[in-house]
Scaffold this motif. Sequence first.
Motif, mmCIF file in Angstrom:
data_model
loop_
_atom_site.group_PDB
_atom_site.id
_atom_site.type_symbol
_atom_site.label_atom_id
_atom_site.label_comp_id
_atom_site.label_asym_id
_atom_site.label_seq_id
_atom_site.Cartn_x
_atom_site.Cartn_y
_atom_site.Cartn_z
ATOM 1 N N TYR A 1 0.900 -1.181 -0.084
ATOM 2 C CA TYR A 1 0.019 -0.040 0.041
ATOM 3 C C TYR A 1 0.907 1.416 0.097
ATOM 4 N N ILE A 2 1.881 1.247 0.902
ATOM 5 C CA ILE A 2 2.487 2.360 0.922
ATOM 6 C C ILE A 2 3.341 2.874 -0.350
ATOM 7 N N PHE A 3 4.090 1.805 -0.616
ATOM 8 C CA PHE A 3 5.078 2.079 -2.022
ATOM 9 C C PHE A 3 4.261 2.656 -3.342
ATOM 10 N N PRO A 4 3.160 2.083 -3.680
ATOM 11 C CA PRO A 4 2.319 2.543 -4.819
ATOM 12 C C PRO A 4 1.782 3.823 -4.318
ATOM 13 N N GLY A 5 1.314 3.992 -3.006
ATOM 14 C CA GLY A 5 0.650 5.407 -2.804
ATOM 15 C C GLY A 5 1.800 6.550 -2.859
ATOM 16 N N PHE A 6 2.737 6.195 -2.232
ATOM 17 C CA PHE A 6 4.021 7.330 -2.257
ATOM 18 C C PHE A 6 4.350 7.568 -3.830
ATOM 19 N N SER A 7 4.567 6.595 -4.594
ATOM 20 C CA SER A 7 5.257 6.622 -6.024
ATOM 21 C C SER A 7 3.960 7.695 -6.741
ATOM 22 N N ILE A 8 2.781 7.394 -6.488
ATOM 23 C CA ILE A 8 1.522 7.990 -7.453
ATOM 24 C C ILE A 8 1.361 9.210 -6.979
ATOM 25 N N SER A 9 1.596 9.510 -5.595
ATOM 26 C CA SER A 9 1.441 10.671 -4.760
ATOM 27 C C SER A 9 2.451 11.693 -5.598
ATOM 28 N N ILE A 10 3.752 11.330 -5.918
ATOM 29 C CA ILE A 10 4.686 12.204 -6.298
ATOM 30 C C ILE A 10 4.405 12.684 -7.792
ATOM 31 N N GLN A 11 3.811 11.351 -8.610
ATOM 32 C CA GLN A 11 3.448 11.658 -9.856
ATOM 33 C C GLN A 11 2.110 12.590 -10.137
ATOM 34 N N VAL A 12 1.366 12.475 -9.061
ATOM 35 C CA VAL A 12 0.039 13.555 -9.233
ATOM 36 C C VAL A 12 0.454 14.986 -8.992
ATOM 37 N N TYR A 13 1.586 15.077 -7.591
ATOM 38 C CA TYR A 13 1.843 16.372 -7.504
ATOM 39 C C TYR A 13 2.613 16.956 -8.573
ATOM 40 N N LEU A 14 3.586 16.092 -9.242
ATOM 41 C CA LEU A 14 4.215 16.742 -10.398
ATOM 42 C C LEU A 14 3.287 17.320 -11.549
ATOM 43 N N ILE A 15 2.165 16.603 -11.644
ATOM 44 C CA ILE A 15 1.314 16.995 -12.718
ATOM 45 C C ILE A 15 0.559 17.992 -12.229
ATOM 46 N N SER A 16 0.160 18.350 -11.018
ATOM 47 C CA SER A 16 -0.653 19.392 -10.517
ATOM 48 C C SER A 16 -0.053 20.799 -10.784
ATOM 49 N N ARG A 17 1.535 20.668 -10.960
ATOM 50 C CA ARG A 17 2.222 21.786 -10.889
ATOM 51 C C ARG A 17 2.443 22.315 -12.506
ATOM 52 N N LEU A 18 2.026 21.723 -13.497
ATOM 53 C CA LEU A 18 2.103 22.004 -14.699
ATOM 54 C C LEU A 18 1.165 22.943 -15.071
ATOM 55 N N PRO A 19 1.423 24.105 -16.115
ATOM 56 C CA PRO A 19 0.712 24.966 -16.578
ATOM 57 C C PRO A 19 -0.203 24.382 -17.578
ATOM 58 N N MET A 20 -1.420 24.690 -17.235
ATOM 59 C CA MET A 20 -2.698 24.251 -18.099
ATOM 60 C C MET A 20 -3.141 25.350 -19.202
ATOM 61 N N CYS A 21 -3.281 24.830 -20.386
ATOM 62 C CA CYS A 21 -3.713 25.433 -21.329
ATOM 63 C C CYS A 21 -5.278 25.020 -21.993
ATOM 64 N N SER A 22 -5.465 23.735 -21.710
ATOM 65 C CA SER A 22 -6.905 23.137 -22.168
ATOM 66 C C SER A 22 -7.520 22.665 -21.053
ATOM 67 N N TYR A 23 -9.080 22.478 -21.058
ATOM 68 C CA TYR A 23 -9.606 22.133 -20.006
ATOM 69 C C TYR A 23 -10.722 21.194 -20.679
ATOM 70 N N THR A 24 -10.660 20.287 -21.522
ATOM 71 C CA THR A 24 -11.284 19.757 -22.097
ATOM 72 C C THR A 24 -10.861 18.093 -21.927
ATOM 73 N N ILE A 25 -11.579 17.319 -21.228
ATOM 74 C CA ILE A 25 -11.046 15.898 -21.268
ATOM 75 C C ILE A 25 -12.015 14.816 -21.966
ATOM 76 N N HIS A 26 -11.410 14.243 -22.871
ATOM 77 C CA HIS A 26 -11.991 13.225 -23.996
ATOM 78 C C HIS A 26 -12.185 11.992 -23.389
ATOM 79 N N LYS A 27 -12.406 11.671 -22.050
ATOM 80 C CA LYS A 27 -12.770 10.566 -21.421
ATOM 81 C C LYS A 27 -13.660 10.305 -20.437
ATOM 82 N N LEU A 28 -14.027 9.153 -19.651
ATOM 83 C CA LEU A 28 -15.100 9.141 -18.782
ATOM 84 C C LEU A 28 -14.560 9.587 -17.541
ATOM 85 N N PHE A 29 -13.502 9.381 -17.176
ATOM 86 C CA PHE A 29 -13.142 9.672 -15.824
ATOM 87 C C PHE A 29 -11.552 10.319 -15.932
#
Length: 313
Positions: A147-175
Motif C-alpha cells: 500500500y505505501i510504495f504505490p501510494g508514495f510513488s503515485i502521490s509524487i506523480q500526481v503532485y508533479l502533474i498538478s504543478r504543470l501550467p494548463m492551456c486546455s480544459y477538456t478531457i475526452h474520457k469518462l474519468f
Amino acid sequence: MSQTSLNVTLMFTAFGYPRSLNYLFFAFTLLVYLTSVFANVFLMLIIYLESSLHKPMYIFLFNLAINGLIGSSTVWPKIMDYLLSDTKESSLEDCLIQAFWTNFYGGSAYTILTLMAYDRYVSICKPLQYHSIMTPTKVKQLLTVAYIFPGFSISIQVYLISRLPMCSYTIHKLFCDNLAIANLSCVTSNLVNLHGLYVIVALVVLPLCVVLLSYVKILLVSLKTSKEAQKKALNTCTPHLITFINFSLASLFSVIYNRFSLYLPREINVFMSVHFVLVPPLLHPIIYGIRTQEIRKCLTKIIRKRRIFLSAI
C-alpha cells in the motif's frame, strides 16, 4: 495563457449530450457497481468469518477485494452522476484526487497479485519452510509495502502533474487519470515523463517479472513431482493465474486506450476506458469463489448453517 489553479473547471466530452438512453446506461452501471461491491464484500466476509481461511493467501485475497472496492468506488459513482447530469464538469482538484485513487488501485492491485504469486511459490517450492517464511509479521510487512510504495510513488506523480501550467480544459474520457490531466498542459515535462516511466517499471514491469519468475520456478518444481502433486499445484495456482492475466489484459487495454483513443471508434473507446475498473473488481471475487476449493467449502458450510438456523425458527 497558462493556469495552474486547482479551482480550474474541467469538462468531460466522452459522455455526449444528455439523452434518454443515458438512463439505460445509468441502470446498467448501477447494476454492475452494486454487483461488484456485493461480490467483493461477500468474499471479504467469508474470509473474515471463517478461521480456516486466516492464512496468508486469503489475507492477500481479502486485501485484493478491498482494492477492488477502491477501484470501483473511485470511478463508477462519478460516472453515474455524469450520466444524469446536464453538465459534465469537475474541478482540477477533484480530478487529481480521482486520478490518484485510480492509479493507486492499479498499482496496489499489481503489488498484491505479486505477493500472492510469491506466497504460491513459497508454498509449492519450499513447503517445509512455508510457516517460518510466511509469518503473520512478514505478511503484515508485505501488505504495508503493497500500500505505501504505490501510494508514495503515485502521490509524487500526481503532485508533479498538478504543478504543470494548463492551456486546455477538456478531457475526452469518462474519468480522470494522470495522462489525461498531463495532456492538458501547455508544456511537456521531462520530469513528469521520467517519473511516469519509473512508476510503470516499478509498479507494472517489475511485478510482472516477479510473477513470471515465480511461476517458472513453480513449473520446474512441479515437473519433478507426482501427478497428484502437480494437480494440487495447478488447483492452487489457477485462480491466481487467471486473475493476474485478467488484470494484465485490463491494464493493457488501458494503455492502448490512453495512447490511441483518438483513433478508435467511440464505442470501443468507452469499453476500453472502463474495462480497467469494470472487469477486474467484478470477476476477481467470482473467479476465486468458483475456482478455490476452500472458499467453496466455507460457502457451503455457511449456507448449510443458515438453512439449519431458518428451519429451527
